[in-house]
Design a protein around this motif. Structure first.
Motif, mmCIF file in Angstrom:
data_model
loop_
_atom_site.group_PDB
_atom_site.id
_atom_site.type_symbol
_atom_site.label_atom_id
_atom_site.label_comp_id
_atom_site.label_asym_id
_atom_site.label_seq_id
_atom_site.Cartn_x
_atom_site.Cartn_y
_atom_site.Cartn_z
ATOM 1 N N HIS A 17 0.874 -1.180 0.000
ATOM 2 C CA HIS A 17 0.000 0.000 0.000
ATOM 3 C C HIS A 17 0.913 1.233 0.000
ATOM 4 N N PHE A 18 0.772 2.095 -1.010
ATOM 5 C CA PHE A 18 1.658 3.261 -1.108
ATOM 6 C C PHE A 18 1.406 4.250 0.021
ATOM 7 N N GLY A 19 0.139 4.425 0.405
ATOM 8 C CA GLY A 19 -0.170 5.379 1.460
ATOM 9 C C GLY A 19 0.430 4.972 2.787
ATOM 10 N N ARG A 20 0.266 3.697 3.151
ATOM 11 C CA ARG A 20 0.831 3.233 4.421
ATOM 12 C C ARG A 20 2.359 3.265 4.380
ATOM 13 N N ALA A 21 2.925 2.944 3.213
ATOM 14 C CA ALA A 21 4.386 3.013 3.089
ATOM 15 C C ALA A 21 4.877 4.439 3.318
ATOM 16 N N ALA A 22 4.166 5.405 2.747
ATOM 17 C CA ALA A 22 4.555 6.807 2.921
ATOM 18 C C ALA A 22 4.472 7.217 4.385
ATOM 19 N N GLU A 23 3.413 6.773 5.078
ATOM 20 C CA GLU A 23 3.279 7.091 6.506
ATOM 21 C C GLU A 23 4.435 6.485 7.297
ATOM 22 N N ARG A 24 4.774 5.243 6.983
ATOM 23 C CA ARG A 24 5.859 4.572 7.696
ATOM 24 C C ARG A 24 7.199 5.266 7.446
ATOM 25 N N LEU A 25 7.373 5.800 6.226
ATOM 26 C CA LEU A 25 8.624 6.477 5.874
ATOM 27 C C LEU A 25 8.622 7.946 6.263
ATOM 28 N N HIS A 26 7.445 8.430 6.694
ATOM 29 C CA HIS A 26 7.295 9.836 7.098
ATOM 30 C C HIS A 26 7.594 10.802 5.952
ATOM 31 N N ILE A 27 7.098 10.431 4.755
ATOM 32 C CA ILE A 27 7.246 11.322 3.602
ATOM 33 C C ILE A 27 5.930 11.342 2.830
ATOM 34 N N ALA A 28 5.843 12.232 1.842
ATOM 35 C CA ALA A 28 4.628 12.335 1.029
ATOM 36 C C ALA A 28 4.526 11.140 0.074
ATOM 37 N N GLN A 29 3.298 10.707 -0.177
ATOM 38 C CA GLN A 29 3.094 9.534 -1.037
ATOM 39 C C GLN A 29 3.652 9.716 -2.450
ATOM 40 N N PRO A 30 3.494 10.908 -3.082
ATOM 41 C CA PRO A 30 4.050 11.047 -4.441
ATOM 42 C C PRO A 30 5.546 10.778 -4.514
ATOM 43 N N ALA A 31 6.284 11.124 -3.462
ATOM 44 C CA ALA A 31 7.726 10.874 -3.462
ATOM 45 C C ALA A 31 8.017 9.378 -3.483
ATOM 46 N N VAL A 32 7.205 8.595 -2.765
ATOM 47 C CA VAL A 32 7.386 7.143 -2.773
ATOM 48 C C VAL A 32 7.113 6.598 -4.170
ATOM 49 N N SER A 33 5.992 7.031 -4.748
ATOM 50 C CA SER A 33 5.624 6.555 -6.093
ATOM 51 C C SER A 33 6.696 6.898 -7.118
ATOM 52 N N GLN A 34 7.236 8.114 -7.028
ATOM 53 C CA GLN A 34 8.255 8.543 -7.989
ATOM 54 C C GLN A 34 9.530 7.712 -7.866
ATOM 55 N N GLN A 35 9.954 7.448 -6.636
ATOM 56 C CA GLN A 35 11.176 6.678 -6.436
ATOM 57 C C GLN A 35 11.011 5.236 -6.912
ATOM 58 N N VAL A 36 9.855 4.629 -6.647
ATOM 59 C CA VAL A 36 9.624 3.255 -7.095
ATOM 60 C C VAL A 36 9.559 3.204 -8.623
ATOM 61 N N ALA A 37 8.882 4.189 -9.234
ATOM 62 C CA ALA A 37 8.808 4.233 -10.702
ATOM 63 C C ALA A 37 10.195 4.424 -11.302
ATOM 64 N N ARG A 38 11.030 5.251 -10.671
ATOM 65 C CA ARG A 38 12.394 5.460 -11.166
ATOM 66 C C ARG A 38 13.199 4.172 -11.071
ATOM 67 N N LEU A 39 13.025 3.436 -9.965
ATOM 68 C CA LEU A 39 13.732 2.172 -9.811
ATOM 69 C C LEU A 39 13.297 1.180 -10.887
ATOM 70 N N GLU A 40 12.004 1.145 -11.193
ATOM 71 C CA GLU A 40 11.517 0.257 -12.254
ATOM 72 C C GLU A 40 12.135 0.626 -13.606
ATOM 73 N N ARG A 41 12.255 1.927 -13.861
ATOM 74 C CA ARG A 41 12.867 2.350 -15.126
ATOM 75 C C ARG A 41 14.336 1.948 -15.179
ATOM 76 N N GLU A 42 15.047 2.118 -14.067
ATOM 77 C CA GLU A 42 16.462 1.761 -14.037
ATOM 78 C C GLU A 42 16.669 0.267 -14.263
ATOM 79 N N LEU A 43 15.791 -0.549 -13.691
ATOM 80 C CA LEU A 43 15.930 -2.000 -13.800
ATOM 81 C C LEU A 43 15.304 -2.542 -15.078
ATOM 82 N N GLY A 44 14.418 -1.781 -15.679
ATOM 83 C CA GLY A 44 13.770 -2.220 -16.909
ATOM 84 C C GLY A 44 12.710 -3.282 -16.712
ATOM 85 N N VAL A 45 12.147 -3.379 -15.486
ATOM 86 C CA VAL A 45 11.092 -4.355 -15.198
ATOM 87 C C VAL A 45 10.038 -3.699 -14.318
ATOM 88 N N ARG A 46 8.837 -4.255 -14.364
ATOM 89 C CA ARG A 46 7.780 -3.802 -13.456
ATOM 90 C C ARG A 46 7.895 -4.597 -12.155
#
Length: 286
Positions: A17-46
């Protein structure tokens, strides 16, 4: 590739869950989504399958999750090495064990007064991996019976509890049988969060001849309890030590009782038997 992106991905994978992950990390949810999407692009997989209601690991995501945990644990090792000396005992901890940990630490210091103790909070898979690699000296865990390269010393048993909303039809029961819960939606942490506990609970259902009505997998146990407290038609099954006191939920003993073992873990070539014996005795409450 940044450690931050790996940490964000691991947190989302554990929470599903992105929202709960953001709460646990104490950051905004869009930042979590952006970092995960960037990691997917770097690795070339979903890594994650996303829908409006669910988040699930892909096959590639499950493989990357193991590697990401190893990488983060290794980074923690570097950090720990910078702040600890040769007389430090590093203990991998688990939620809901404060009193046992206090007794264990007291026993260690009585056995070896010069020891300094560092507690390292890691998810179960990362905790076991860190122990095998020598990044932890001891670890505690529930429901672990056999791990290659690890010595498992059972120290206590912990009863499983049915946890329901205070508004659940079973909330006023003094005890409950597993078959009685089969018609309600079971909410339980996904297997990747805690494989030994997940397997132990699955085995308990199988032994009782019960096929539970499965709801959406949850993340950490404390989040599971919050979700169950907000959904009167759902329930979960957790070790008693993980059940926090809340007016929103009820913790009900099972009949017949079911328990999971709690163990002190060391590498087969690790911490001395005298130290381990002292900690095991302390965890038993001897």
């Amino acid at each position: 590739m940044e450690l931050r992106a790996l940490r964000y991905f691991v947190t989302v994978a554990e929470e599903l869950h992105f929202g709960r992950a953001a709460e646990r990390l104490h950051i905004a949810q869009p930042a979590v989504s952006q970092q995960v999407a960037r990691l997917e692009r770097e690795l070339g997989v979903r890594l994650l399958d996303r829908s409006p209601r669910t988040v699930r690991l892909t096959e590639a995501g499950a493989r990357v999750l193991d590697a990401a945990r190893e990488t983060l644990a290794s980074a923690e090792k570097v950090s720990a090495a910078a702040r600890t000396g040769p007389d430090t005992v590093r203990i991998g901890t688990a939620p809901g064990m404060a009193a046992r940990l206090e007794r264990g630490i007291d026993a260690l210091r009585e056995h070896e007064p010069g020891f300094e103790v560092v507690l390292v909070d890691l998810p179960v898979p990362a905790r076991l991996d860190a122990l095998r690699r020598g990044e932890l000296d001891l670890a505690v865990a529930r429901a672990v019976r056999h791990v290659p390269g690890v010595r498992v010393r059972q120290a206590w048993s912990e009863p499983l509890r049915v946890v329901v909303s205070a508004k659940h039809p079973m909330a006023d029961r003094e005890r409950v049988e597993l078959p009685e819960m089969a018609g309600f939606s079971l909410r339980f942490p996904a297997r990747e969060c805690d494989p030994p506990l997940h397997d132990a609970v699955t085995a308990a259902f199988r032994a009782a001849g019960v096929t539970p009505k499965l709801g959406r997998p949850t993340g950490a146990p404390q989040d599971t309890i919050v979700e169950v407290g907000s959904a009167p038609g759902s329930w979960t099954l957790l070790p008693a030590g993980l059940v926090s006191v809340s007016p929103r939920v009820r913790s009900i003993p099972l009949h017949p009782p079911l328990e999971v073992p709690g163990s002190v873990l060391t590498r087969e070539d690790g911490t001395s038997d005298g130290c381990v014996d002292a900690v095991v005795a302390a965890f038993r409450g001897d």
